[in-house]
Design a protein around this motif. Structure first.
Motif, PDB file in Angstrom:
ATOM      1  N   MET A   1       0.834  -1.172   0.000  1.00 42.09           N
ATOM      2  CA  MET A   1       0.000   0.000   0.000  1.00 42.09           C
ATOM      3  C   MET A   1       0.884   1.242   0.000  1.00 42.09           C
ATOM      4  O   MET A   1       2.039   1.186   0.378  1.00 42.09           O
ATOM      5  CB  MET A   1      -0.898  -0.009   1.221  1.00 42.09           C
ATOM      6  N   ASN A   2       0.313   2.349  -0.373  1.00 36.21           N
ATOM      7  CA  ASN A   2       1.067   3.591  -0.454  1.00 36.21           C
ATOM      8  C   ASN A   2       1.338   4.176   0.926  1.00 36.21           C
ATOM      9  O   ASN A   2       0.519   4.050   1.825  1.00 36.21           O
ATOM     10  CB  ASN A   2       0.309   4.621  -1.291  1.00 36.21           C
ATOM     11  N   PRO A   3       2.493   4.836   1.093  1.00 37.54           N
ATOM     12  CA  PRO A   3       2.776   5.506   2.358  1.00 37.54           C
ATOM     13  C   PRO A   3       1.747   6.591   2.647  1.00 37.54           C
ATOM     14  O   PRO A   3       1.189   7.188   1.741  1.00 37.54           O
ATOM     15  CB  PRO A   3       4.154   6.122   2.143  1.00 37.54           C
ATOM     16  N   SER A   4       1.520   6.830   3.916  1.00 34.21           N
ATOM     17  CA  SER A   4       0.575   7.858   4.343  1.00 34.21           C
ATOM     18  C   SER A   4       1.329   8.891   5.162  1.00 34.21           C
ATOM     19  O   SER A   4       1.626   8.658   6.329  1.00 34.21           O
ATOM     20  CB  SER A   4      -0.537   7.225   5.182  1.00 34.21           C
ATOM     21  N   PRO A   5       1.691  10.037   4.579  1.00 35.67           N
ATOM     22  CA  PRO A   5       2.431  11.038   5.336  1.00 35.67           C
ATOM     23  C   PRO A   5       1.531  11.768   6.328  1.00 35.67           C
ATOM     24  O   PRO A   5       0.358  11.980   6.079  1.00 35.67           O
ATOM     25  CB  PRO A   5       2.955  11.987   4.263  1.00 35.67           C
ATOM     26  N   ALA A   6       2.089  12.115   7.447  1.00 32.75           N
ATOM     27  CA  ALA A   6       1.394  12.922   8.449  1.00 32.75           C
ATOM     28  C   ALA A   6       2.397  13.944   8.968  1.00 32.75           C
ATOM     29  O   ALA A   6       3.589  13.702   8.970  1.00 32.75           O
ATOM     30  CB  ALA A   6       0.884  12.051   9.586  1.00 32.75           C
ATOM     31  N   ASP A   7       1.927  15.073   9.424  1.00 35.39           N
ATOM     32  CA  ASP A   7       2.811  16.110   9.939  1.00 35.39           C
ATOM     33  C   ASP A   7       2.276  16.585  11.283  1.00 35.39           C
ATOM     34  O   ASP A   7       1.595  17.600  11.366  1.00 35.39           O
ATOM     35  CB  ASP A   7       2.908  17.263   8.940  1.00 35.39           C
ATOM     36  N   PRO A   8       2.539  15.829  12.355  1.00 36.77           N
ATOM     37  CA  PRO A   8       2.035  16.219  13.661  1.00 36.77           C
ATOM     38  C   PRO A   8       2.688  17.511  14.148  1.00 36.77           C
ATOM     39  O   PRO A   8       3.776  17.874  13.711  1.00 36.77           O
ATOM     40  CB  PRO A   8       2.410  15.045  14.552  1.00 36.77           C
ATOM     41  N   ALA A   9       2.024  18.180  15.044  1.00 32.56           N
ATOM     42  CA  ALA A   9       2.529  19.448  15.568  1.00 32.56           C
ATOM     43  C   ALA A   9       3.858  19.263  16.288  1.00 32.56           C
ATOM     44  O   ALA A   9       4.733  20.095  16.193  1.00 32.56           O
ATOM     45  CB  ALA A   9       1.495  20.066  16.503  1.00 32.56           C
ATOM     46  N   ARG A  10       4.017  18.153  17.013  1.00 34.67           N
ATOM     47  CA  ARG A  10       5.268  17.900  17.729  1.00 34.67           C
ATOM     48  C   ARG A  10       5.967  16.710  17.097  1.00 34.67           C
ATOM     49  O   ARG A  10       5.345  15.720  16.769  1.00 34.67           O
ATOM     50  CB  ARG A  10       4.977  17.594  19.191  1.00 34.67           C
ATOM     51  N   GLY A  11       7.254  16.784  16.904  1.00 34.57           N
ATOM     52  CA  GLY A  11       8.026  15.649  16.421  1.00 34.57           C
ATOM     53  C   GLY A  11       8.289  15.608  14.939  1.00 34.57           C
ATOM     54  O   GLY A  11       9.059  14.802  14.484  1.00 34.57           O
ATOM     55  N   GLY A  12       7.657  16.455  14.164  1.00 33.57           N
ATOM     56  CA  GLY A  12       7.923  16.510  12.742  1.00 33.57           C
ATOM     57  C   GLY A  12       7.153  15.495  11.928  1.00 33.57           C
ATOM     58  O   GLY A  12       6.294  14.788  12.436  1.00 33.57           O
ATOM     59  N   PRO A  13       7.450  15.404  10.626  1.00 30.20           N
ATOM     60  CA  PRO A  13       6.709  14.530   9.727  1.00 30.20           C
ATOM     61  C   PRO A  13       6.873  13.052  10.068  1.00 30.20           C
ATOM     62  O   PRO A  13       7.907  12.619  10.546  1.00 30.20           O
ATOM     63  CB  PRO A  13       7.289  14.828   8.349  1.00 30.20           C
ATOM     64  N   VAL A  14       5.831  12.282   9.781  1.00 29.57           N
ATOM     65  CA  VAL A  14       5.814  10.836  10.011  1.00 29.57           C
ATOM     66  C   VAL A  14       5.324  10.178   8.729  1.00 29.57           C
ATOM     67  O   VAL A  14       4.389  10.656   8.103  1.00 29.57           O
ATOM     68  CB  VAL A  14       4.847  10.464  11.160  1.00 29.57           C
ATOM     69  N   GLU A  15       5.951   9.090   8.331  1.00 29.69           N
ATOM     70  CA  GLU A  15       5.487   8.308   7.192  1.00 29.69           C
ATOM     71  C   GLU A  15       5.094   6.926   7.687  1.00 29.69           C
ATOM     72  O   GLU A  15       5.854   6.287   8.406  1.00 29.69           O
ATOM     73  CB  GLU A  15       6.584   8.185   6.148  1.00 29.69           C
ATOM     74  N   MET A  16       3.889   6.460   7.338  1.00 33.55           N
ATOM     75  CA  MET A  16       3.400   5.160   7.791  1.00 33.55           C
ATOM     76  C   MET A  16       2.937   4.340   6.598  1.00 33.55           C
ATOM     77  O   MET A  16       2.423   4.884   5.631  1.00 33.55           O
ATOM     78  CB  MET A  16       2.231   5.342   8.744  1.00 33.55           C
ATOM     79  N   ARG A  17       3.131   3.018   6.687  1.00 30.74           N
ATOM     80  CA  ARG A  17       2.626   2.104   5.667  1.00 30.74           C
ATOM     81  C   ARG A  17       1.950   0.921   6.356  1.00 30.74           C
ATOM     82  O   ARG A  17       2.402   0.466   7.398  1.00 30.74           O
ATOM     83  CB  ARG A  17       3.766   1.534   4.822  1.00 30.74           C
TER      84      ARG A  17
END
Length: 52
Positions: A1-17
């Motif tokens: 499946m395609n990665p799902s980027p997220a950009d939380p307020a704390r901790g910086g960008p996150v990439e999940m698969r």
């Protein structure tokens, strides 16, 4: 499946698969975030082992 980027307020960008998707028993995903090591989480429902 395609990665799902997220950009939380704390901790910086996150990439999940999603690595494993076998509803309703198994869900496994990974994530990449610059401030921690890469990781994998697996949720797996199993039948309880009753002794008796």
């Amino acid at each position: 499946m395609n990665p799902s980027p997220a950009d939380p307020a704390r901790g910086g960008p996150v990439e999940m698969r999603i690595l494993v998707w076998e509803p309703p028993r198994v869900f496994e995903r990974d994530w990449r975030q610059g401030i921690v090591e890469d990781g994998v989480v697996r949720y797996e429902e199993v039948a309880p082992a009753y002794a008796g």
